[in-house]
Write an enzyme that holds these catalytic residues in place. Structure first.
Site, PDB file in Angstrom:
ATOM      1  N   SER A  58      -9.841   2.047   2.555  1.00 35.40           N
ATOM      2  CA  SER A  58      -8.906   2.782   1.719  1.00 35.40           C
ATOM      3  C   SER A  58      -7.862   1.907   1.028  1.00 35.40           C
ATOM      4  O   SER A  58      -7.272   2.342   0.035  1.00 35.40           O
ATOM      5  CB  SER A  58      -8.179   3.825   2.563  1.00 35.40           C
ATOM      6  OG  SER A  58      -7.361   3.197   3.534  1.00 35.40           O
ATOM      7  N   LYS A  99       0.864  -1.192   0.000  1.00 37.29           N
ATOM      8  CA  LYS A  99       0.000   0.000   0.000  1.00 37.29           C
ATOM      9  C   LYS A  99       0.892   1.232   0.000  1.00 37.29           C
ATOM     10  O   LYS A  99       1.862   1.290   0.773  1.00 37.29           O
ATOM     11  CB  LYS A  99      -0.897  -0.025   1.252  1.00 37.29           C
ATOM     12  CG  LYS A  99      -1.900   1.113   1.323  1.00 37.29           C
ATOM     13  CD  LYS A  99      -2.761   1.023   2.594  1.00 37.29           C
ATOM     14  CE  LYS A  99      -3.890   2.050   2.591  1.00 37.29           C
ATOM     15  NZ  LYS A  99      -4.745   1.981   3.792  1.00 37.29           N
ATOM     16  N   SER A 122     -10.276  -0.137   6.820  1.00 44.58           N
ATOM     17  CA  SER A 122      -9.614  -0.087   5.511  1.00 44.58           C
ATOM     18  C   SER A 122      -8.929  -1.352   5.030  1.00 44.58           C
ATOM     19  O   SER A 122      -8.466  -1.389   3.897  1.00 44.58           O
ATOM     20  CB  SER A 122      -8.591   1.040   5.504  1.00 44.58           C
ATOM     21  OG  SER A 122      -9.246   2.229   5.213  1.00 44.58           O
TER      22      SER A 122
HETATM   23  N1  GLN Z   1     -13.388   4.387   5.716  1.00 42.98           N
HETATM   24  C1  GLN Z   1     -12.840   4.873   6.929  1.00 42.98           C
HETATM   25  C2  GLN Z   1     -12.462   6.326   6.779  1.00 42.98           C
HETATM   26  O1  GLN Z   1     -12.698   6.871   5.765  1.00 42.98           O
HETATM   27  C3  GLN Z   1     -11.676   4.039   7.348  1.00 42.98           C
HETATM   28  C4  GLN Z   1     -10.410   4.373   6.677  1.00 42.98           C
HETATM   29  C5  GLN Z   1      -9.263   3.567   7.177  1.00 42.98           C
HETATM   30  O2  GLN Z   1      -9.432   2.572   7.881  1.00 42.98           O
HETATM   31  N2  GLN Z   1      -8.057   4.025   6.834  1.00 42.98           N
HETATM   32  O3  GLN Z   1     -11.954   6.928   7.656  1.00 42.98           O
END
Ligand code: GLN
Length: 474
Positions: free
Chosen positions: A150, A72, A174
């Site tokens: 994400s 990532k 995410s």
């Molecule tokens: N979807 C969540 C957010 O937008 C989680 C993102 C994450 O875990 N990095 O914050």
């Protein structure tokens, strides 16, 4: 050519049936054939060949020798740029390697590239990236689907077979949600199990590294490699890391599984409830006892998360000011203008929204009403879990409220996007481990994930239960 798993490819390598170079060439070809999915922010064939040369002669005792891994693009890597999918870090070349990626390198893995993500990991669809959105490889009939987010690029890379494992980070879901959308396994370990050294920070009291893979055994192999104490991350724990893969055991006799009533929320499709029901029945058949439990503060988890995470993000992202590193606006008339222009040109819409919310909830006058209150509620949410874990071994829930949605859906409605995290954020707030595994499909044939949550530092328990459930689909 498709390799089923890390374990399978490793055996081929050990028996000299394939070489590290041949593996790398196979994956380079696959990545080139799938460029339209926009899975990688960085992919450079020469860099892969360089790694092949460094890895070829390593002893086969290195558990990931020659294994293609996608990273990532939130993890700093020394020989590849790191962008966090943001214009502000577009040309950032870290001078150091993150703890997690170093561990993977030490075991001989080959990084095939850096994967796309939501900008600074803020999002649930990999559509806030400065480099455009990733397309879910399971999309059909001209209906491009989101891979989740994400860590959508990493989940998609595993699903499209462009690597055999990938790193992710999970702040509020995410890893687990994109794993569910792409039909792969994704684990977010206990907060503190893996060092975050070298990972661009989003919300430091929640961020945790983890992995994607094709099956539970591979997930356990990878987590074993990346876990561990590190002095450079004061939140990293020095618990002894068990050999998760050697200890895998699908015997669930006598285990008690909690089914929380608060996870039956309105608007969830029958298919998701069906898959959940099927998994419960399967666990029961395997000898586990089902216990209906209550986590009474669950409904506050989403609003609590969307106060705490932006608050911490607004503080963490203050470092991107055009002075220290990254993008700097051209020809500012003053220092203040340089800061302003740099940040307004360098950050995307969602990141700015989070910084504004975070700054607001931390500001004098609102701090007590929002931030402090959220911290107190967070404690209640964590206590709910501690209480139920006194008499159950793990908890089973759906991972996400839907299967992968269309790319354009929810784009203009942040609240709708935030609702995606309803089943994943409670565990993040409590710091407990969670794994998502594919379990069944919806009527369109898209995968649905189920989530297993465990006690702090008890990844083994959820690996074992996931391992047992995975067998239903073999
Ligand atoms: N979807 C969540 C957010 O937008 C989680 C993102 C994450 O875990 N990095 O914050």
């Amino acid at each position: 050519m498709e390799f089923k798993s890390i374990s399978q490819l490793k055996s081929l390598l050990d028996e000299n049936k394939i070489s590290v170079k041949e593996i790398a060439e196979t994956y380079i070809k696959k990545i080139n054939e799938n460029k339209d999915l926009n899975i990688f922010i960085y992919f450079n064939e020469d860099k892969i060949h360089d790694q092949v040369k460094e890895t070829e002669n390593l002893s086969n005792d290195n558990v990931l020798k020659g294994i293609p891994i996608a990273v990532k693009d939130l993890f700093c890597t020394k020989n590849m740029p790191t962008t966090a999918a943001s214009k502000i870090l577009e040309n950032f070349k870290p001078t150091y390697e993150s703890f997690v990626t170093q561990k993977l390198i030490d075991q001989g893995s080959i990084f095939v590239g850096k994967t796309n993500l939501d900008e600074f990991a803020m999002g649930s669809a990999t559509n806030t990236s400065f480099f455009g959105n990733t397309i879910n490889p399971l999309s059909k009939n001209n209906n491009p689907l989101a891979p989740g987010g994400s860590s959508g690029g990493s989940a998609a890379a595993v699903a499209a077979d462009l690597c055999l494992g990938a790193t992710g980070t999970d702040t509020g879901g995410s890893i687990r949600q994109p794993a569910s959308f792409c039909g792969v396994v994704g684990i977010k370990p206990t907060y503190g199990l893996c060092s975050r050294w070298g990972i661009a920070a989003f919300a430091s009291s929640l961020d945790q590294a983890g992995v994607f893979s094709k099956n539970v055994t591979d997930s356990s192999i990878l987590l074993e490699v990346i876990a561990g104490h590190d002095q450079r991350d004061s939140t990293s724990s020095n618990v002894k890391i068990p050999s998760f893969s050697k200890n895998l055991n699908s015997d669930l006799r006598g285990k008690v599984i909690g089914i929380p009533k608060e996870y039956t929320v309105d608007g969830i499709s029958d298919e998701i409830n069906q898959v959940w029901e099927d998994a419960i029945k399967s666990l029961e058949k395997k000898g586990a006892k089902i216990k209906h439990i209550s986590l009474p503060h669950t409904k506050y988890a989403l609003p609590t998360y969307y106060i705490i995470a932006p608050a911490e993000a607004s503080s963490n992202l203050a470092r991107y000011d055009g002075v220290k590193y990254g993008y700097r606006a051209e020809n500012p008339k003053s220092l203040d203008e340089m800061y302003e222009l740099t940040r307004s040109e360098g950050f995307g819409k969602e990141v700015k929204r989070r910084i504004l919310i975070g700054t607001y909830v931390l500001s004098a006058g609102y701090y007590d009403a929002y931030y402090l209150k959220a911290q107190k509620v967070r404690k209640l949410i964590a206590n709910d879990f501690i209480e139920v874990f006194s008499d159950c071994d793990f908890i089973l829930t759906p991972t996400a409220p839907s299967a992968a949605f269309s790319l354009n859906e929810k784009q203009d409605d942040p609240i709708k996007m935030y609702l995606n995290d309803v089943f994943t954020v409670p565990a993040s707030l409590a710091g407990i481990p969670g794994i998502s595994i594919p379990y069944g499909h919806d009527k369109e044939g898209l995968p649905l994930g189920i989530q297993l949550l465990g006690k702090h530092y008890n990844e083994q328990e959820i690996f074992n239960a996931a391992f047992a459930l995975e067998k239903d689909y073999e």
